[in-house]
Design a protein around this motif. Structure first.
Motif, short mmCIF file in Angstrom:
data_model
loop_
_atom_site.label_atom_id
_atom_site.label_comp_id
_atom_site.label_asym_id
_atom_site.label_seq_id
_atom_site.Cartn_x
_atom_site.Cartn_y
_atom_site.Cartn_z
N VAL A 160 70.72 83.34 79.85
CA VAL A 160 72.06 83.60 79.36
C VAL A 160 72.22 82.79 78.07
CG1 VAL A 160 74.52 83.46 79.80
CG2 VAL A 160 72.94 83.98 81.67
N TYR A 161 72.65 83.45 77.02
CA TYR A 161 72.80 82.81 75.73
C TYR A 161 74.28 82.54 75.46
CZ TYR A 161 67.91 83.56 74.58
OH TYR A 161 66.54 83.51 74.57
N TYR A 162 74.55 81.32 74.99
CA TYR A 162 75.91 80.89 74.71
C TYR A 162 76.01 80.40 73.27
CZ TYR A 162 76.11 80.42 79.83
OH TYR A 162 76.05 80.64 81.19
N CYS A 163 77.15 80.61 72.67
CA CYS A 163 77.41 79.96 71.38
C CYS A 163 78.42 78.84 71.61
CB CYS A 163 77.91 80.95 70.33
SG CYS A 163 79.37 81.91 70.78
N LYS A 164 78.34 77.87 70.73
CA LYS A 164 79.20 76.70 70.87
C LYS A 164 79.52 76.15 69.49
CE LYS A 164 79.26 71.91 72.55
NZ LYS A 164 78.44 70.79 73.10
N THR A 165 80.75 75.64 69.37
CA THR A 165 81.10 74.88 68.19
C THR A 165 81.94 73.69 68.61
OG1 THR A 165 81.90 75.08 65.91
CG2 THR A 165 83.26 76.07 67.63
N ILE A 166 82.02 72.71 67.75
CA ILE A 166 82.80 71.51 68.03
C ILE A 166 83.89 71.38 66.98
CG2 ILE A 166 82.77 68.99 68.24
CD1 ILE A 166 79.88 69.21 69.19
N ALA A 191 87.13 68.96 66.00
CA ALA A 191 87.86 67.71 66.23
C ALA A 191 87.38 67.02 67.51
CB ALA A 191 89.36 68.00 66.30
N GLY A 192 86.07 67.01 67.70
CA GLY A 192 85.50 66.31 68.84
C GLY A 192 85.52 67.06 70.15
N THR A 193 86.05 68.27 70.16
CA THR A 193 86.09 69.08 71.39
C THR A 193 85.12 70.24 71.26
OG1 THR A 193 88.39 68.49 71.80
CG2 THR A 193 87.56 70.47 72.89
N GLY A 194 84.29 70.42 72.28
CA GLY A 194 83.35 71.52 72.28
C GLY A 194 83.95 72.78 72.85
N TYR A 195 83.67 73.90 72.22
CA TYR A 195 84.15 75.20 72.66
C TYR A 195 82.95 76.12 72.85
CZ TYR A 195 88.72 73.52 71.20
OH TYR A 195 89.87 72.79 71.06
N TRP A 196 82.90 76.76 74.02
CA TRP A 196 81.79 77.65 74.37
C TRP A 196 82.25 79.10 74.44
CZ3 TRP A 196 76.82 75.89 75.14
CH2 TRP A 196 76.64 74.52 75.31
N GLY A 197 81.35 79.98 74.04
CA GLY A 197 81.56 81.39 74.31
C GLY A 197 81.22 81.67 75.76
N GLN A 198 81.47 82.88 76.21
CA GLN A 198 81.33 83.20 77.62
C GLN A 198 79.90 83.49 78.05
OE1 GLN A 198 81.86 85.35 75.37
NE2 GLN A 198 81.14 87.37 75.99
N GLY A 199 78.97 83.60 77.14
CA GLY A 199 77.59 83.86 77.49
C GLY A 199 77.26 85.34 77.49
N THR A 200 76.04 85.64 77.08
CA THR A 200 75.56 87.02 77.09
C THR A 200 74.12 87.00 77.61
OG1 THR A 200 75.28 89.05 75.77
CG2 THR A 200 74.83 86.95 74.64
N GLN A 201 73.83 87.89 78.55
CA GLN A 201 72.53 87.90 79.22
C GLN A 201 71.48 88.59 78.35
OE1 GLN A 201 71.52 86.69 82.46
NE2 GLN A 201 69.50 87.18 81.64
#
Length: 114
Positions: free
Chosen positions: A91-97, A99-109
């Motif tokens: 499962v592949y996820y994207c992420k960015t940060i 202001a110090g908080t990480g945000y993830w996408g929901q994932g794609t298989q």
């Protein structure tokens, strides 16, 4: 902030896929964005990242096969995956940060199988 990952699917070994990560609530152009993956029974690992200045980094396992890029006008980051191998299945996820908080996408298989 919301990230939306898409583009996964089933592909044969040697095939290609392009993953997309769109964002709302932030501007990708000023943030580093990473693609991660998690295979069953394994830890999540960083696959590739792209900085706000366009610098890229790749895991050794995907160098010369995967390419990360961004389209600032579309506020989207892409992961072009070529010469896919069964071990790329995850499962592949994207992420960015922000202001110090990480945000993830929901994932794609992504499944690589004959």
């Amino acid at each position: 902030v919301q990230l939306q990952a898409s583009g996964g699917g089933l592909v044969q070994p040697g095939g290609s896929l392009r993953l997309s990560c769109g964002a709302s609530g932030i501007f990708f152009s000023i943030n580093t964005v990473g693609w991660y993956r998690q295979a069953p029974g394994k830890q999540r690992e960083l696959v590739a990242s792209i900085s706000s200045g366009g610098s890229t980094n790749y895991a050794d396992s995907v160098k010369d096969r995967f390419t990360i890029s961004r389209d600032n006008a579309k506020n989207t980051v892409y992961l072009q995956m070529n010469s896919l191998k069964p071990e790329d299945t995850a499962v592949y996820y994207c992420k960015t940060i922000v202001a110090g908080t990480g945000y993830w996408g929901q994932g794609t298989q992504v499944t690589v199988s004959s």
